[in-house]
Each structure stands twice: as structure tokens, then as C-alpha cells.
Enzyme design. Structure first.
Site, PDB file in Angstrom:
ATOM      1  N   LYS A  14      15.523  22.733   4.155  1.00 14.68           N
ATOM      2  CA  LYS A  14      14.679  23.137   5.282  1.00 14.68           C
ATOM      3  C   LYS A  14      13.998  24.481   5.048  1.00 14.68           C
ATOM      4  O   LYS A  14      12.874  24.680   5.485  1.00 14.68           O
ATOM      5  CB  LYS A  14      15.452  23.129   6.601  1.00 14.68           C
ATOM      6  CG  LYS A  14      16.509  24.195   6.726  1.00 14.68           C
ATOM      7  CD  LYS A  14      17.286  24.044   8.031  1.00 14.68           C
ATOM      8  CE  LYS A  14      18.558  24.855   8.011  1.00 14.68           C
ATOM      9  NZ  LYS A  14      18.417  26.290   7.804  1.00 14.68           N
ATOM     10  N   ARG A  89      20.323  26.994  17.115  1.00 10.48           N
ATOM     11  CA  ARG A  89      21.357  26.320  16.350  1.00 10.48           C
ATOM     12  C   ARG A  89      22.453  25.767  17.246  1.00 10.48           C
ATOM     13  O   ARG A  89      23.401  25.162  16.752  1.00 10.48           O
ATOM     14  CB  ARG A  89      21.988  27.343  15.438  1.00 10.48           C
ATOM     15  CG  ARG A  89      22.478  26.772  14.138  1.00 10.48           C
ATOM     16  CD  ARG A  89      22.266  27.824  13.140  1.00 10.48           C
ATOM     17  NE  ARG A  89      22.879  27.743  11.896  1.00 10.48           N
ATOM     18  CZ  ARG A  89      22.222  28.114  10.791  1.00 10.48           C
ATOM     19  NH1 ARG A  89      20.971  28.480  10.847  1.00 10.48           N
ATOM     20  NH2 ARG A  89      22.841  28.124   9.657  1.00 10.48           N
ATOM     21  N   ARG A 128      23.377  25.186  -5.586  1.00  6.62           N
ATOM     22  CA  ARG A 128      22.778  26.462  -5.193  1.00  6.62           C
ATOM     23  C   ARG A 128      23.783  27.597  -5.360  1.00  6.62           C
ATOM     24  O   ARG A 128      23.432  28.703  -5.768  1.00  6.62           O
ATOM     25  CB  ARG A 128      22.307  26.395  -3.729  1.00  6.62           C
ATOM     26  CG  ARG A 128      21.560  27.639  -3.297  1.00  6.62           C
ATOM     27  CD  ARG A 128      20.985  27.484  -1.909  1.00  6.62           C
ATOM     28  NE  ARG A 128      22.004  27.602  -0.873  1.00  6.62           N
ATOM     29  CZ  ARG A 128      21.771  27.418   0.415  1.00  6.62           C
ATOM     30  NH1 ARG A 128      20.568  27.076   0.827  1.00  6.62           N
ATOM     31  NH2 ARG A 128      22.722  27.559   1.298  1.00  6.62           N
ATOM     32  N   ARG A 134      25.087  32.875  -3.599  1.00  3.06           N
ATOM     33  CA  ARG A 134      25.129  33.325  -2.212  1.00  3.06           C
ATOM     34  C   ARG A 134      26.571  33.477  -1.771  1.00  3.06           C
ATOM     35  O   ARG A 134      27.405  32.623  -2.043  1.00  3.06           O
ATOM     36  CB  ARG A 134      24.426  32.304  -1.313  1.00  3.06           C
ATOM     37  CG  ARG A 134      23.090  32.809  -0.819  1.00  3.06           C
ATOM     38  CD  ARG A 134      22.362  31.747  -0.046  1.00  3.06           C
ATOM     39  NE  ARG A 134      23.035  31.383   1.214  1.00  3.06           N
ATOM     40  CZ  ARG A 134      22.406  30.755   2.203  1.00  3.06           C
ATOM     41  NH1 ARG A 134      21.127  30.455   2.096  1.00  3.06           N
ATOM     42  NH2 ARG A 134      23.053  30.446   3.293  1.00  3.06           N
ATOM     43  N   ARG A 145      30.238  25.402   7.566  1.00  2.00           N
ATOM     44  CA  ARG A 145      28.858  25.356   8.055  1.00  2.00           C
ATOM     45  C   ARG A 145      28.430  23.919   8.347  1.00  2.00           C
ATOM     46  O   ARG A 145      27.751  23.656   9.332  1.00  2.00           O
ATOM     47  CB  ARG A 145      27.916  26.018   7.042  1.00  2.00           C
ATOM     48  CG  ARG A 145      27.908  27.536   7.229  1.00  2.00           C
ATOM     49  CD  ARG A 145      27.697  28.277   5.932  1.00  2.00           C
ATOM     50  NE  ARG A 145      26.433  27.966   5.322  1.00  2.00           N
ATOM     51  CZ  ARG A 145      26.233  27.931   4.008  1.00  2.00           C
ATOM     52  NH1 ARG A 145      27.225  28.168   3.182  1.00  2.00           N
ATOM     53  NH2 ARG A 145      25.048  27.674   3.536  1.00  2.00           N
TER      54      ARG A 145
HETATM   55  P1  AMP Z   1      21.064  29.768   7.032  1.00  2.00           P
HETATM   56  O1  AMP Z   1      20.336  30.517   5.984  1.00  2.00           O
HETATM   57  O2  AMP Z   1      20.147  29.211   8.101  1.00  2.00           O
HETATM   58  O3  AMP Z   1      21.978  28.723   6.476  1.00  2.00           O
HETATM   59  O4  AMP Z   1      21.998  30.833   7.792  1.00  2.00           O
HETATM   60  C1  AMP Z   1      23.017  31.532   7.104  1.00  2.00           C
HETATM   61  C2  AMP Z   1      24.041  32.086   8.075  1.00  2.00           C
HETATM   62  O5  AMP Z   1      23.407  33.002   8.997  1.00  2.00           O
HETATM   63  C3  AMP Z   1      24.707  31.048   8.977  1.00  2.00           C
HETATM   64  O6  AMP Z   1      25.793  30.391   8.350  1.00  2.00           O
HETATM   65  C4  AMP Z   1      25.144  31.910  10.155  1.00  2.00           C
HETATM   66  O7  AMP Z   1      26.278  32.685   9.806  1.00  2.00           O
HETATM   67  C5  AMP Z   1      23.967  32.876  10.291  1.00  2.00           C
HETATM   68  N1  AMP Z   1      22.931  32.322  11.194  1.00  2.00           N
HETATM   69  C6  AMP Z   1      21.664  31.939  10.845  1.00  2.00           C
HETATM   70  N2  AMP Z   1      20.982  31.475  11.903  1.00  2.00           N
HETATM   71  C7  AMP Z   1      21.834  31.557  12.960  1.00  2.00           C
HETATM   72  C8  AMP Z   1      21.733  31.213  14.339  1.00  2.00           C
HETATM   73  N3  AMP Z   1      20.601  30.674  14.861  1.00  2.00           N
HETATM   74  N4  AMP Z   1      22.816  31.448  15.126  1.00  2.00           N
HETATM   75  C9  AMP Z   1      23.948  31.981  14.638  1.00  2.00           C
HETATM   76  N5  AMP Z   1      24.120  32.306  13.348  1.00  2.00           N
HETATM   77  C10 AMP Z   1      23.076  32.099  12.504  1.00  2.00           C
END
Ligand code: AMP
Length: 194
Positions: A14, A89, A128, A134, A145
Site C-alpha cells: 500500500k 486504522r 522486507r 525495519r 501487526r
Molecule cells: P505502517 O508503516 O503503516 O505499517 O505503520 C508502522 C507503525 O506505525 C504501526 O505498526 C503502528 O505502530 C504505527 N502507526 C501507523 N499508523 C498508525 C495509526 N493510524 N494508528 C496507530 N498507530 C499507527
């Protein structure tokens, strides 16, 4: 006006597709994950607040996340539209975003759901982890997650489905193939580049 959201499990691609769509439509892509990672890297106050949550694969609290997004969407470049990646989310964040947009007389105009089988997202995430290192791509955090995605994030799609704004896109294929599927779906909704 393109006020879009891209949703999909971690490892669905995404982020990559979100940036492509946003570039094509000439609107900013707003990724909460990117904002949080940059804050951690820069050692800001926000970064200190979110670091351990991110590393465990847990969600950052809604108030903090929604405040970050409101601040970003208030910037000039988001007046002509935007693409959200990774926010909202959960249902609480949907309510926060609805309230914020309603205050501007706006609403989301399209939601792109990238659909990828669980085994495929697991293997992409593991790859990844090896490539990018990461800190939240450990096996435990990945499982956490994906579980949160299924329990908290998938239900937001029901809300948007009821509004009739969701396009579900097959997320398996080459980057170009998937981008073309998304472009076709958006064009069918009359969402096209500026
Ligand atoms: P992502 O890059 O979208 O996978 O986000 C990485 C991490 O950032 C997630 O596993 C959460 O810890 C935090 N995070 C990102 N977006 C949100 C959100 N909308 N609400 C809460 N935590 C978030």
C-alpha cells in the site's frame, strides 16, 4: 476532488502504490507510519512517545495519531486533495477523521482496499525485513501487526463499504499491473489526475 484512503495488510504494497497514485493525481501522500518513523529517527518528542509502541507492532494511541494527521491535512498542499496511507486504522480514528473533515465540509471520496492473502503478505514482510532492516519487521511484531489489522482495521472497511466508496483491488501481481487496476477503479469513479 480526490480525498483518498489506501488500506491493506502490512506487506500489501500500500505504501508503494499510495505514492504512485498520489503522484499521478498530484496530491500529497500522507503516511502515518512514515511520519512516526521519521520522528523516531530524528529523536523528536513525538518519536520518543511512539518508539516502543512501533517496535512492538502496537498501535499508537488515537489522540496522538489523529492530532498528527489533523496537523498534516491543515497544510496548504492538502487543500486540493490527499491520499491517506495507514490512517484511519480503527473505528475510533474513523470517527476522528469524519469529525475533522466534516468541519471543513469534506468527506473521503474513495477507499482503495488492497487485497493480499495472508501467506503472501507474511512472505513479503519477511523479505522486507531482510532488505530494509525495519525495527518492527521482527517475526513477533509482524504477527502482532497482522492480528491487529484483522481485528481492528478490517472493520473500518465495513463502515466505508456502507457508504459505497470502497474499491477492492487484487494486490497480487506486478507493481504496474496493480497500479493499472487502481487507476481503472478510480477512473470509474471519475477520480482522475489534475
Ligand atoms: P505502517 O508503516 O503503516 O505499517 O505503520 C508502522 C507503525 O506505525 C504501526 O505498526 C503502528 O505502530 C504505527 N502507526 C501507523 N499508523 C498508525 C495509526 N493510524 N494508528 C496507530 N498507530 C499507527
Amino acid at each position: 476532488m480526490a480525498r483518498l484512503l489506501i488500506v491493506g495488510p502490512q506487506g500489501s504494497g500500500k505504501g508503494t502504490q499510495g505514492v504512485r497514485i498520489a503522484d499521478a493525481l498530484d496530491i500529497p501522500a500522507v503516511s502515518t507510519g512514515d511520519v512516526f518513523r521519521a520522528a523516531v529517527k530524528d529523536g523528536t518528542e513525538l518519536g520518543k512517545q511512539v518508539q516502543s509502541l512501533i517496535e512492538a507492532g502496537d498501535l499508537v494511541p488515537d489522540e496522538l495519531t489523529s492530532a498528527v494527521v489533523r496537523e498534516r491535512l491543515a497544510q496548504d498542499d492538502a487543500a486540493r486533495g490527499f491520499l491517506l496511507d495507514g490512517y484511519p486504522r480503527n473505528l475510533g480514528q474513523v470517527a476522528d477523521l469524519d469529525a475533522f473533515l466534516a468541519g471543513r465540509g469534506e468527506q473521503l471520496t474513495g477507499v482503495i482496499e488492497l487485497s493480499v492473502p495472508r501467506e503472501e503478505s507474511m512472505s513479503r514482510l519477511t523479505l522486507r525485513a531482510a532488505e530494509q532492516g525495519r525495527t518492527d519487521d521482527t517475526e513477533e511484531a509482524i504477527a502482532r501487526r497482522l492480528a491487529i489489522y484483522e481485528s481492528e482495521t478490517a472493520p473500518i472497511l465495513d463502515v466505508y463499504r456502507e457508504r459505497g466508496i470502497v474499491d477492492t483491488i487484487d494486490g497480487v501481481g506486478t507493481l504496474d499491473e496493480i497500479a493499472e487496476r487502481i487507476r481503472t477503479a478510480l477512473a470509474a469513479r471519475d477520480i482522475v489526475g489534475a
